[in-house]
Design an enzyme around this catalytic site. Structure first.
Site, PDB file in Angstrom:
ATOM      1  N   LEU A  10     -83.327  27.984  49.989  1.00 44.14           N
ATOM      2  CA  LEU A  10     -83.665  28.783  48.820  1.00 44.14           C
ATOM      3  C   LEU A  10     -84.193  27.825  47.670  1.00 44.14           C
ATOM      4  CD1 LEU A  10     -80.985  31.247  48.109  1.00 44.14           C
ATOM      5  CD2 LEU A  10     -83.150  31.935  49.308  1.00 44.14           C
ATOM      6  N   HIS A  11     -85.368  27.798  47.267  1.00 42.91           N
ATOM      7  CA  HIS A  11     -85.932  27.023  46.154  1.00 42.91           C
ATOM      8  C   HIS A  11     -87.019  27.684  45.441  1.00 42.91           C
ATOM      9  CE1 HIS A  11     -88.817  25.900  48.787  1.00 42.91           C
ATOM     10  NE2 HIS A  11     -89.615  25.317  47.727  1.00 42.91           N
ATOM     11  N   ARG A  12     -87.603  28.750  45.724  1.00 45.27           N
ATOM     12  CA  ARG A  12     -88.648  29.318  45.153  1.00 45.27           C
ATOM     13  C   ARG A  12     -88.399  29.983  43.961  1.00 45.27           C
ATOM     14  NH1 ARG A  12     -92.998  28.399  47.127  1.00 45.27           N
ATOM     15  NH2 ARG A  12     -92.450  27.510  49.260  1.00 45.27           N
TER      16      ARG A  12
END
Ligand code: UD1
Length: 377
Positions: A219-221
């Site tokens: 996850l990084h958005r």
């Protein structure tokens, strides 16, 4: 004895200087095969520039090592910052490099801020631009990468698309036909070259996981991890899954920093530091399912034949849904993620690979550059 230059259309194509620009983690697996193909036997000079957008060893150097990419000739050292600051730093830093190297063509890959900044810098100086992974569109302009994609393609003389939807998107935006080259997916070149080495790592065993029985999450958005309520919904859902199945989360620095800032932790899922390319490929290859908001992982899981839940409401890679193993999950609630998980866990995902995802995309790019150089007057 005469040594003839291979001249096509009046331009000596063995004197080409190509300048490749990379900046962030997802760029590295794309540039590796392109550098290899343009380096091999054509007599071209290849200059490699790293913008420094990603600078932690595990976000950058580790990938150069895993992928056998040589050290960059230049590092602009731009680091982190707002979009404007980061883009401006690449623009300013690259200008003097272009003045010194005088390339015939600047190659940019993907859709990060460094991609657009480098394309803009080159185009403003009248230098031709090639975009690898052109034409992808999510049609969500709140996503920073979508602006980078649209603008980079408009600035590019050569648009190398990974799938035919990319060609159609470019046509609909008025990009002339002669600029569009459907070459296939360079990410898959790297995956095909690396999958045996990755499998031999047996990375899952290092974490005490059994093949096919665990979940990998990335996850990084910003839309998922910058808003505390959204991030909490996702963390809760991942933890709920982790109560029944082992879940491993190689955690991106942005996500790590935000979780600390918001006081959030995983209770059941196991968070680990980001992992290198081969380790990630190994972990994904034996996972039962992958949960992500990454672009590239949607493609890699399609190639690996592993079910993938993408925590987004749009994708610029619809082929991974139509022909691959990917399912979009808009994060409206924890329940929506759990429901999607239950429907996809251990789903039979037998499928064929999309057209030209065959490990030879970079060779087609090198051939197209040779033809382009030959046609220049
Ligand atoms: C960038 C790209 C995104 C890509 C992602 C892959 C843009 C707009 N975004 O997002 O498309 O999917 O890379 O990771 O270009 N940080 C570190 N160490 C690093 C790099 C970043 O700690 O080596 C931290 C910093 O706090 C930084 C934050 O991560 O502010 C975000 O980094 P940034 O490069 O701005 O964007 P990403 O979220 O990584």
């Amino acid at each position: 004895m005469y040594c003839l230059d291979p001249i096509v259309g009046g331009f000596p194509i063995d004197s080409l200087t190509l300048l490749h620009v990379v900046g962030a983690r997802p760029n590295f697996m794309k540039i590796a095969p392109v550098l290899a193909a343009t380096d091999s036997g054509r007599g071209w000079k290849n200059v490699l520039v790293h913008s420094g957008q990603h600078y932690d060893s595990i976000m950058s150097e580790a990938f150069f090592d895993d992928l056998g990419i040589r050290a960059p000739d230049w590092n602009l050292g731009v680091g982190s910052g707002s979009h404007a600051a980061q883009t401006a730093a690449v623009l300013a830093g690259l200008e003097s490099v272009l003045d010194q190297e005088q390339p015939d063509l600047v190659l940019v890959v993907g859709d990060v801020n460094s991609t657009l900044a480098a394309a803009l810098c080159a185009a403003k100086k009248g230098i031709s631009v090639a975009h690898v992974e052109a034409g992808l569109r999510s049609r969500d302009r709140s996503m920073p990468e979508e602006l980078n994609r649209v603008l980079t393609d408009q600035l590019s003389d050569l648009c190398f698309t990974p799938s035919r939807d990319g060609d159609a998107n470019l046509r609909s935006e008025g990009v002339p036909e002669h600029r569009i080259h459907f070459v296939g997916n360079v990410m898959i070149d790297t995956l095909e070259k690396s999958r045996h080495r990755a499998a031999e790592l047996h990375a899952s065993e290092r974490y005490g996981l059994c093949a096919g029985e665990y979940v990998v999450v990335t996850l990084h958005r910003p839309s998922n991890v910058d808003d505390p309520a959204q991030l909490a919904r996702i963390v809760d859902a991942i933890d709920a899954i982790a109560r029944d199945h082992p879940v491993l989360v190689p955690i991106h620095p942005r996500t790590q920093k935000n979780m600390e800032r918001f006081g959030q932790t995983f209770a059941s899922a196991k968070a680990i530091a980001p992992v290198g390319y081969l380790e990630m490929l190994s972990l994904m290859g034996s996972a039962g399912l992958v949960v992500t908001d990454s672009g590239g992982i949607q493609e890699e899981t399609t190639a690996l034949g592993v079910p993938c839940l993408t925590l987004r409401s749009t994708t610029e890679r619809p082929i991974t849904i139509d022909e691959g193993t990917n399912v979009l999950v808009p994060v409206r609630s924890k329940g929506a993620i759990l429901e999607a998980f239950r429907s996809q866990w251990r789903r039979d995902v037998s499928h064929h690979l999309p057209e030209l995802w065959d490990g030879k995309a970079a060779d087609r790019i090198a051939d197209a550059i040779e033809a382009w150089a030959g046609q220049r007057s």
